[in-house]
Motif scaffolding. Sequence first.
Motif, PDB file in Angstrom:
ATOM      1  N   PHE A  83       0.829  -1.210   0.000  1.00  7.88           N
ATOM      2  CA  PHE A  83       0.000   0.000   0.000  1.00  7.88           C
ATOM      3  C   PHE A  83       0.864   1.261   0.000  1.00  7.88           C
ATOM      4  O   PHE A  83       0.472   2.289  -0.550  1.00  7.88           O
ATOM      5  N   GLU A  86       1.474   2.521  -3.353  1.00  4.31           N
ATOM      6  CA  GLU A  86       0.358   3.312  -3.882  1.00  4.31           C
ATOM      7  C   GLU A  86       0.290   4.689  -3.215  1.00  4.31           C
ATOM      8  O   GLU A  86       0.140   5.710  -3.893  1.00  4.31           O
ATOM      9  N   SER A 127      -4.395  10.099  -8.637  1.00  2.00           N
ATOM     10  CA  SER A 127      -3.686   9.165  -7.747  1.00  2.00           C
ATOM     11  C   SER A 127      -4.493   8.895  -6.477  1.00  2.00           C
ATOM     12  O   SER A 127      -4.480   7.780  -5.943  1.00  2.00           O
ATOM     13  N   ALA A 130      -7.168   6.399  -7.324  1.00  4.07           N
ATOM     14  CA  ALA A 130      -6.650   5.059  -7.667  1.00  4.07           C
ATOM     15  C   ALA A 130      -6.268   4.232  -6.448  1.00  4.07           C
ATOM     16  O   ALA A 130      -5.972   3.040  -6.569  1.00  4.07           O
ATOM     17  N   LEU A 131      -6.272   4.818  -5.252  1.00  4.46           N
ATOM     18  CA  LEU A 131      -5.887   4.084  -4.051  1.00  4.46           C
ATOM     19  C   LEU A 131      -6.890   2.971  -3.753  1.00  4.46           C
ATOM     20  O   LEU A 131      -8.096   3.152  -3.865  1.00  4.46           O
ATOM     21  N   ASN A 132      -6.371   1.786  -3.340  1.00  2.00           N
ATOM     22  CA  ASN A 132      -7.223   0.650  -2.982  1.00  2.00           C
ATOM     23  C   ASN A 132      -7.621   0.662  -1.516  1.00  2.00           C
ATOM     24  O   ASN A 132      -8.365  -0.212  -1.062  1.00  2.00           O
ATOM     25  N   ASP A 315      10.343   2.819  -5.950  1.00  3.50           N
ATOM     26  CA  ASP A 315       9.523   1.702  -6.425  1.00  3.50           C
ATOM     27  C   ASP A 315      10.348   0.420  -6.545  1.00  3.50           C
ATOM     28  O   ASP A 315       9.869  -0.672  -6.206  1.00  3.50           O
TER      29      ASP A 315
END
Length: 617
Positions: A83, A86, A127, A130-132, A315
């Motif tokens: 997470f 993200e 962005s 788009a977060l889960n 990343d």
Amino acid sequence: MAYGKKSIHVVETSNGNMLSRVKRMSLFSENLSTKRGQNCQMLKIIGLVIIPIIAMVIENAIKISKDETILCQAKKVRGKILFSVEIGLLVHFLQIERGTTALYISSGGSPLALTSLKSKRLDTDSSLDALNGWITLSSPSHFRSREAYRAHLRTYRDNLDPINTTINAAIKFYSNDNELIIEWVGSSVQESNSETSWQLLTAYHMLLLSKEEAGVERALGSTFYARGSFPLEDLLWYTEKKTLGETYLLRSMQYSDTVMNLLDDRYTYSSLATELDNMRKQISVNNATSASVVAGLVWFDNMTSYINILKTIQDTLAKEIVVSLNNNLNLHEMDVKISICIVVGAIVMFPVIVLLVYRLNKKLQSFANSLTNKTYDLEQERKRTEQLLYQMLPVSIAKRMMNNIPIEPEYFESVTVYFSDIVGFTTICSKSSPMQVIYMLNDLYSVIDERIEKFDVYKVETIGDAYMMVSGLPVRNTDQHASEIALMSLDILEIVSQSQIPHIPGEKWQIRIGINTGSVVAGVVGTKMPRYCLFGNTVNVASRMESTSEPGMIHISQSTKNTLEQHPDFFVEPRGEIVIKGKGVMLTYWLLDHQKRRNCSHCLVQDVFIDQRNTTC
């Protein structure tokens, strides 16, 4: 008589103790021979088997519980790291929006800066959508949900006034939010342990902090170029953020080689690094040529490229952490599976083990009856084996080998080496069959072997008709080795000269002997048929003394003659200088006799030499 009675009493007492032990053993055997005794013995053995099984089941159950806890913790950390990748993208776009906002304010609401700001706000919103999930923070209130944070951003944007809002206030608005988000990501480091790659997590956290400081530096630098200079307070703020960003990046590189390698490949030696260094120096001296929004955009774009590089490294490092965590998870899952299999296997195998123990107990009872006799036979065989080994090697060396003590080569400063061979052995062999040669040598060496038991010598080996002995090793005997070899040589020469060849009537043995004294190195050679061998120039000279000797004579070297001078009872005669192969000209001597032999010439030689070193005839 008193001593005799006492001995008898001791023997009787010993016999009585032995009988009592035999009776106890007999009673014990009778108990085991009964059905009740056998059942009791079997229950004892089964009990001893059950206890380890129960202990193993309990131990593995505890281990399964611990592994499950570690597994859950590792999964939790992995979820946070996934997470964080993200949420890190959201932080990245918030940092860009922060810098663009600062540039917009410093330009006084420039349309060019406003256009760029609107574009960056759209990236931030994308962005965020788009977060889960969302970070678990109870305060401040705008972090309680994603919708609350979206409303928080929208309110700030709508109320932003480039004239009345200060750059410091805008930077702090975004920095406070980023600080809370990064602090949440850093909590995964505190929850990790040594098995979850804490070094990589620490490097990841340091990289996030460095990236955040670089974002503030970007915003302040844009302000500098848009206005043309810094007030002292802003210059100090810029310097602080620049220094903190470099420090965090250095710490990240110290914890992870991946960060260092990627930074070297993509930034350190690039033109972007050179251009940023030049612009940073210009900001540090607080001297720009003129205020320029375009120059601010150039600085902003360069710093954005630098931050993008840090984002790429971030990343990559996150993927490496996830791989490490997955490996740890797989190991823990495998441990749990193995522990479960062990527990299930133990439960399933329990009745099988009981049955096998029962059958094994029956066999053991049968085997125990014959074990005593076998043990006695084994002990006798061990003694015979030891005696055979003592014939092949010195007793002290053989005992060390049986105790698995390494046999290191040993240096002996002074020993005396003996060589002898049969005169005319080739001619005798030509008149004899192979079987007769074997019997002949066996008879001769048996006589010599019997005589050397009376002296402090060690038989090294026999090769054909050659016989080699030494005194002074492996147990040192000070300066007695030369006299021991000399007395033995005179004895052997006398005994052998009186013996006849078994299958050639009327023909007597003739041997020649060579002796030399000096230093040697001795050690065990080989593993299949280990031999205790001697090495050194002393052995070679002794062999030359024997090969240059004459029938029925004892040929000794100068060193042996010098050693024998400490024992004046020996009669030695100079032979003179002779050429010794490989040694040149040497002065040698003949050993003729010993004083006690001459005084006791009326006695039998065999009787004289048994105690000739310590008695007088």
